[in-house]
Design a protein around this motif. Structure first.
Motif, PDB file in Angstrom:
ATOM      1  N   PHE A  27     -11.637 -22.480 -26.172  1.00 42.62           N
ATOM      2  CA  PHE A  27     -11.464 -21.081 -26.540  1.00 42.62           C
ATOM      3  C   PHE A  27     -11.590 -20.946 -28.053  1.00 42.62           C
ATOM      4  O   PHE A  27     -11.004 -21.725 -28.807  1.00 42.62           O
ATOM      5  N   ASP A  28     -12.348 -19.930 -28.502  1.00 37.99           N
ATOM      6  CA  ASP A  28     -12.529 -19.672 -29.936  1.00 37.99           C
ATOM      7  C   ASP A  28     -11.817 -18.370 -30.290  1.00 37.99           C
ATOM      8  O   ASP A  28     -12.304 -17.282 -29.966  1.00 37.99           O
ATOM      9  N   PRO A  29     -10.663 -18.441 -30.950  1.00 42.77           N
ATOM     10  CA  PRO A  29      -9.908 -17.238 -31.284  1.00 42.77           C
ATOM     11  C   PRO A  29     -10.703 -16.246 -32.142  1.00 42.77           C
ATOM     12  O   PRO A  29     -10.516 -15.040 -32.006  1.00 42.77           O
ATOM     13  N   ALA A  30     -11.582 -16.727 -32.984  1.00 43.29           N
ATOM     14  CA  ALA A  30     -12.364 -15.831 -33.841  1.00 43.29           C
ATOM     15  C   ALA A  30     -13.246 -14.904 -33.005  1.00 43.29           C
ATOM     16  O   ALA A  30     -13.464 -13.754 -33.362  1.00 43.29           O
ATOM     17  N   GLU A  31     -13.714 -15.398 -31.874  1.00 42.37           N
ATOM     18  CA  GLU A  31     -14.575 -14.596 -31.000  1.00 42.37           C
ATOM     19  C   GLU A  31     -13.795 -13.478 -30.298  1.00 42.37           C
ATOM     20  O   GLU A  31     -14.371 -12.473 -29.896  1.00 42.37           O
ATOM     21  N   ALA A  32     -12.478 -13.650 -30.167  1.00 41.56           N
ATOM     22  CA  ALA A  32     -11.633 -12.672 -29.479  1.00 41.56           C
ATOM     23  C   ALA A  32     -10.802 -11.828 -30.441  1.00 41.56           C
ATOM     24  O   ALA A  32     -10.053 -10.948 -30.011  1.00 41.56           O
ATOM     25  N   ALA A  33     -10.937 -12.041 -31.720  1.00 42.38           N
ATOM     26  CA  ALA A  33     -10.076 -11.392 -32.726  1.00 42.38           C
ATOM     27  C   ALA A  33     -10.121  -9.870 -32.666  1.00 42.38           C
ATOM     28  O   ALA A  33      -9.143  -9.201 -33.016  1.00 42.38           O
ATOM     29  N   PHE A  34     -11.220  -9.301 -32.181  1.00 46.09           N
ATOM     30  CA  PHE A  34     -11.333  -7.835 -32.143  1.00 46.09           C
ATOM     31  C   PHE A  34     -10.257  -7.180 -31.290  1.00 46.09           C
ATOM     32  O   PHE A  34      -9.916  -6.030 -31.502  1.00 46.09           O
ATOM     33  N   ILE A  35      -9.684  -7.907 -30.332  1.00 43.49           N
ATOM     34  CA  ILE A  35      -8.649  -7.305 -29.483  1.00 43.49           C
ATOM     35  C   ILE A  35      -7.393  -6.989 -30.286  1.00 43.49           C
ATOM     36  O   ILE A  35      -6.612  -6.123 -29.909  1.00 43.49           O
ATOM     37  N   ARG A  36      -7.205  -7.643 -31.407  1.00 44.42           N
ATOM     38  CA  ARG A  36      -6.011  -7.422 -32.238  1.00 44.42           C
ATOM     39  C   ARG A  36      -6.198  -6.285 -33.235  1.00 44.42           C
ATOM     40  O   ARG A  36      -5.262  -5.922 -33.935  1.00 44.42           O
ATOM     41  N   GLU A 102      -3.477 -20.166 -26.128  1.00 40.62           N
ATOM     42  CA  GLU A 102      -4.116 -19.383 -27.182  1.00 40.62           C
ATOM     43  C   GLU A 102      -4.989 -18.282 -26.568  1.00 40.62           C
ATOM     44  O   GLU A 102      -5.013 -17.155 -27.046  1.00 40.62           O
ATOM     45  N   TYR A 103      -5.684 -18.605 -25.480  1.00 36.52           N
ATOM     46  CA  TYR A 103      -6.485 -17.623 -24.742  1.00 36.52           C
ATOM     47  C   TYR A 103      -5.593 -16.470 -24.282  1.00 36.52           C
ATOM     48  O   TYR A 103      -5.913 -15.298 -24.469  1.00 36.52           O
ATOM     49  N   ALA A 104      -4.455 -16.796 -23.706  1.00 37.49           N
ATOM     50  CA  ALA A 104      -3.517 -15.780 -23.230  1.00 37.49           C
ATOM     51  C   ALA A 104      -3.004 -14.916 -24.380  1.00 37.49           C
ATOM     52  O   ALA A 104      -2.777 -13.717 -24.212  1.00 37.49           O
ATOM     53  N   ALA A 105      -2.833 -15.503 -25.555  1.00 42.49           N
ATOM     54  CA  ALA A 105      -2.338 -14.759 -26.717  1.00 42.49           C
ATOM     55  C   ALA A 105      -3.350 -13.716 -27.200  1.00 42.49           C
ATOM     56  O   ALA A 105      -2.972 -12.778 -27.893  1.00 42.49           O
ATOM     57  N   TYR A 106      -4.608 -13.865 -26.819  1.00 42.03           N
ATOM     58  CA  TYR A 106      -5.644 -12.912 -27.211  1.00 42.03           C
ATOM     59  C   TYR A 106      -6.023 -11.997 -26.054  1.00 42.03           C
ATOM     60  O   TYR A 106      -7.173 -11.603 -25.893  1.00 42.03           O
ATOM     61  N   THR A 107      -5.039 -11.665 -25.233  1.00 42.74           N
ATOM     62  CA  THR A 107      -5.217 -10.667 -24.176  1.00 42.74           C
ATOM     63  C   THR A 107      -4.126  -9.623 -24.337  1.00 42.74           C
ATOM     64  O   THR A 107      -3.130  -9.846 -25.027  1.00 42.74           O
TER      65      THR A 107
END
Length: 170
Positions: A27-36, A102-107
């Motif tokens: 999982f790449d947190p940078a790719e999911a950062a827009f959700i925050r 970490e994946y769950a933290a970006y949902t």
């Protein structure tokens, strides 16, 4: 007696589905950062399934957790692995995947109301999966019915009306 035989016949399939592992990918947190980020869009929807017993009987996802998941490469691989080309998995074949913390933290999550309605507000532009599950054991039944379902949503940031999502196993 037929139900017991069916249970025995389907047990290996159900167990193999439950043991399904998620794809080997990081999982790449940078790719999911827009959700925050705080956006202006609203995603509204309803989650329900038709009861197999009475084709007209609707079961609502009342109280079920609904997830808003950024459609990252990791999430796309997971959804593809578990759902294939469908947007529904029957309860009998639902896996119990392990989930990267970490994946769950970006949902984002919310709970569906009494009629399966849910809302996510202040959603930032991006592509998302909206997912939930709804299972039950019918009266006198041995096997769970229902399943897990999802849909995909694209938020452009130019929306003036809420984006409507229907999670119905179709």
């Amino acid at each position: 007696m037929r139900s017991a035989a069916l249970c025995v016949a389907l047990a290996p399939l159900a167990l193999s589905a439950c043991n399904s592992a998620a794809p080997e990918m990081r999982f790449d947190p940078a790719e999911a950062a827009f959700i925050r980020q705080e956006g202006k869009a609203t995603i509204e929807g309803q989650a329900f399934l038709r009861d197999q017993q009475g084709k007209m009987n609707v079961r609502y996802a009342a109280g079920e957790v609904v997830r808003l998941i950024p459609a990252t490469a990791y999430a796309q691989a997971r959804f593809s692995h578990f759902y294939g080309k469908r947007k529904f998995i029957a309860a009998l074949f639902m896996p119990t995947p392990t989930q990267d913390a970490e994946y769950a933290a970006y949902t984002r999550t919310t709970k569906a109301g009494a009629t399966g309605r849910f809302t996510f507000d202040k959603v930032a532009p991006g592509r998302y999966f909206v997912a939930t599950q709804l299972t039950w054991v019918p009266k006198g039944g041995l096997l769970s019915e229902g399943g897990a379902m999802y849909d995909e949503v694209v938020v452009t940031g130019k929306e003036t009306d809420p984006i409507e999502v229907v999670l119905s196993g179709n």
